[in-house]
Enzyme design. Structure first.
Site, PDB file in Angstrom:
ATOM      1  N   ARG A 123      -4.129  13.923 -31.424  1.00 55.30           N
ATOM      2  CA  ARG A 123      -4.279  14.033 -29.886  1.00 55.30           C
ATOM      3  C   ARG A 123      -3.743  13.028 -29.332  1.00 55.30           C
ATOM      4  NH1 ARG A 123      -9.488  15.027 -32.376  1.00 55.30           N
ATOM      5  NH2 ARG A 123     -10.412  13.132 -31.767  1.00 55.30           N
ATOM      6  N   LYS A 213     -12.271  13.585 -11.822  1.00 50.91           N
ATOM      7  CA  LYS A 213     -12.303  15.124 -11.645  1.00 50.91           C
ATOM      8  C   LYS A 213     -14.004  15.520 -12.253  1.00 50.91           C
ATOM      9  CE  LYS A 213     -11.840  18.643 -14.783  1.00 50.91           C
ATOM     10  NZ  LYS A 213     -11.007  19.525 -15.481  1.00 50.91           N
ATOM     11  N   GLU A 255     -14.056  20.303  -8.181  1.00 51.07           N
ATOM     12  CA  GLU A 255     -13.440  21.617  -8.941  1.00 51.07           C
ATOM     13  C   GLU A 255     -14.742  22.605  -9.052  1.00 51.07           C
ATOM     14  OE1 GLU A 255     -11.971  20.953 -12.645  1.00 51.07           O
ATOM     15  OE2 GLU A 255     -11.228  23.112 -12.942  1.00 51.07           O
ATOM     16  N   LYS A 297     -10.215  21.560  -6.129  1.00 48.40           N
ATOM     17  CA  LYS A 297      -9.439  22.113  -7.056  1.00 48.40           C
ATOM     18  C   LYS A 297     -10.102  23.562  -7.365  1.00 48.40           C
ATOM     19  CE  LYS A 297      -8.224  21.827 -11.922  1.00 48.40           C
ATOM     20  NZ  LYS A 297      -7.760  20.969 -13.036  1.00 48.40           N
TER      21      LYS A 297
HETATM   22  P1  13P Z   1      -6.926  25.389 -16.662  1.00 47.77           P
HETATM   23  O1  13P Z   1      -5.672  25.228 -15.860  1.00 47.77           O
HETATM   24  O2  13P Z   1      -6.488  25.625 -18.031  1.00 47.77           O
HETATM   25  O3  13P Z   1      -8.016  26.142 -15.929  1.00 47.77           O
HETATM   26  O4  13P Z   1      -7.353  23.833 -16.820  1.00 47.77           O
HETATM   27  C1  13P Z   1      -7.542  23.228 -15.583  1.00 47.77           C
HETATM   28  C2  13P Z   1      -8.632  22.385 -15.601  1.00 47.77           C
HETATM   29  O5  13P Z   1      -8.788  21.142 -15.465  1.00 47.77           O
HETATM   30  C3  13P Z   1     -10.122  22.882 -16.124  1.00 47.77           C
HETATM   31  O6  13P Z   1     -11.034  22.145 -15.967  1.00 47.77           O
END
Ligand code: 13P
Length: 431
Positions: A123, A213, A255, A297
């Site tokens: 990873r 986030k 988000e 987001k």
């Molecule tokens: P995806 O663009 O794969 O949806 O991932 C964005 C993300 O940060 C999900 O939390």
């Protein structure tokens, strides 16, 4: 000064590395401290002791607006010096975010699906391959890390977070603890992780993170999901998280993801996304979060993945801009879309079409893609050291295309071009 709290502008705390100190466009952080803080949990953004009269000082961009309440004048929606600057730097022209914050279990699923064994070292090597891609900073303003990665070093012994900061890319960190079943709301989830968050944010900032986030998810189903209860619970948690981030000097990425799973129509996604965004901004307002110092987001407005007959790129773009226009205040500096399982090229096309639309677009409209940025590179890499260069080329190419889309300057012809072929001045040059 209030006896409720003392807002103290501290000098920036020592960063993990001199490189980070040099490279990050973040000025002094700020801290909110209780006068009698020991052992108490203060509410970020909680009102100061109200004054009887409106203070006579002039309001500036870095002072909050005042509002009159039954108790007197109080400051609300403060803008916070440094956070707005960081937020704007992340979405500077043609830049977006690489979401590389998959949890260990999620990245393990993606690796094992490609027959790559998921060890901590694999990873680490995968993330190092992405982060050391040549010229990345031309397209990527910020990278979201997760807890394991923020503590890992490159193969040459540099912390990965310093590798990013040294390249002029702002590091961020996922801080929610994932989604868990919401009690009393069958089939729905709430993002957890508020307990102890203040301390974790403080540690991440010390490590060099400059933004964070938190992802909440909403499921669309014919039997009435998402419920108002689920929308409210997640919007409230997002606002509490965002206020804590700003208190600790981190830009919150908020988000709220309406998932693409299901066979619903585009109109249903637009309706649900509108309700979710409205609830989120109501909560952010009540939590006194500075909109200038955050990024949103969201999902794009699409039909469910399982729906026969998908919408055109133009329909998705128009519905997405309409939802943002109706529900996202212009004070927010940037909207960075998640890709949500869209095909990488389609995610690029959608972003470009949104930016190409006429009409007011007061926010930067860019990307914070996970799968849509990484999938092609991961497919090429397959865990093999000898594939690193080719994987970086694939990643560079997709980031270049998404950067162009964030400027509304992408065209299908770009798909045929090889990675690394482009000095990025071609994109950033004026029309
Ligand atoms: P995806 O663009 O794969 O949806 O991932 C964005 C993300 O940060 C999900 O939390």
């Amino acid at each position: 000064m209030s006896n409720l709290m003392v807002m103290a502008v501290s000098s920036a705390r020592p960063l993990a590395a001199a490189t980070a100190r040099r490279a990050l466009p973040v000025t002094a952080g700020f801290r909110v401290k209780m006068a009698s803080q020991r052992g108490q949990h203060i509410l970020p953004g909680a009102p100061r002791q109200p004054h009887c009269r409106a203070p006579s000082r002039r309001l500036s961009a870095h002072r909050g607006a005042l509002r009159f309440t039954p108790e007197g004048w109080e400051e609300h929606m403060p803008t916070m010096s440094g956070l707005d600057e960081t937020a704007r730097a992340i979405v500077a022209d043609g830049k977006g975010i690489l979401a590389a914050d998959e949890t260990v279990s999620t990245i393990t699923k993606r690796l094992t699906a490609r027959a790559i064994e998921s060890t901590a070292e694999r990873r680490r090597a995968y993330r190092e391959m992405l982060f050391s891609t040549p010229d990345l900073a031309a397209f990527i303003g910020g990278v979201i890390l997760q807890d394991e990665t923020i503590r890992q070093d490159s193969s040459t012994g540099i912390p990965l977070i310093e590798l990013l900061a040294g390249r002029g890319i702002i590091p961020g960190i996922k801080v929610d603890a994932g989604v868990h079943p919401l009690a009393g709301a069958p089939g729905e989830f709430v993002a957890e992780g508020l307990d102890g968050l203040r301390g974790r944010l403080e540690e991440y900032r010390e490590l060099g993170a400059r933004f964070a986030k938190w992802r909440a998810v909403f499921i669309i189903r014919d039997d009435g999901l998402p419920t108002a209860k689920c929308i409210h619970a997640n919007a409230h948690a997002l606002a509490r998280y965002a206020a804590l981030c700003q208190e600790q000097g981190l830009v919150p990425i908020v988000e709220p993801e309406v998932l693409m799973e299901g066979a619903h129509a585009l109109e249903r996604c637009e309706d649900v996304t509108g309700r979710v965004l409205q609830a989120v901004f109501n909560e952010l307002f009540d939590a006194r979060v500075s909109l200038e110092g955050m990024l949103l987001k969201p999902n794009m407005i699409t039909p469910g993945q399982g729906r026969a007959g998908q919408a055109s790129v133009q329909e998705v773009a128009e519905a997405t801009l309409r939802a943002l226009t109706r529900h996202v205040p212009p004070a927010v500096p940037g909207v960075v879309f998640l890709s949500g399982g869209q095909d990488p090229v389609l995610a690029t096309q959608h972003l470009n079409a949104i930016n190409a639309l006429d009409g007011p677009k007061p926010w930067k409209l860019s990307f914070s893609y996970g799968r849509a940025l990484q999938d092609e590179a991961l497919e090429v890499w397959r865990g093999r050291r000898e594939h690193v260069l080719a994987a970086q080329q694939a990643f560079h190419h997709r980031a270049w295309c998404d950067s162009a889309a964030a400027l509304g300057r992408y065209s299908g012809d770009m798909e045929g071009e090889a990675g690394f072929a482009h000095p990025d001045s071609t994109l950033h040059a004026p029309h």
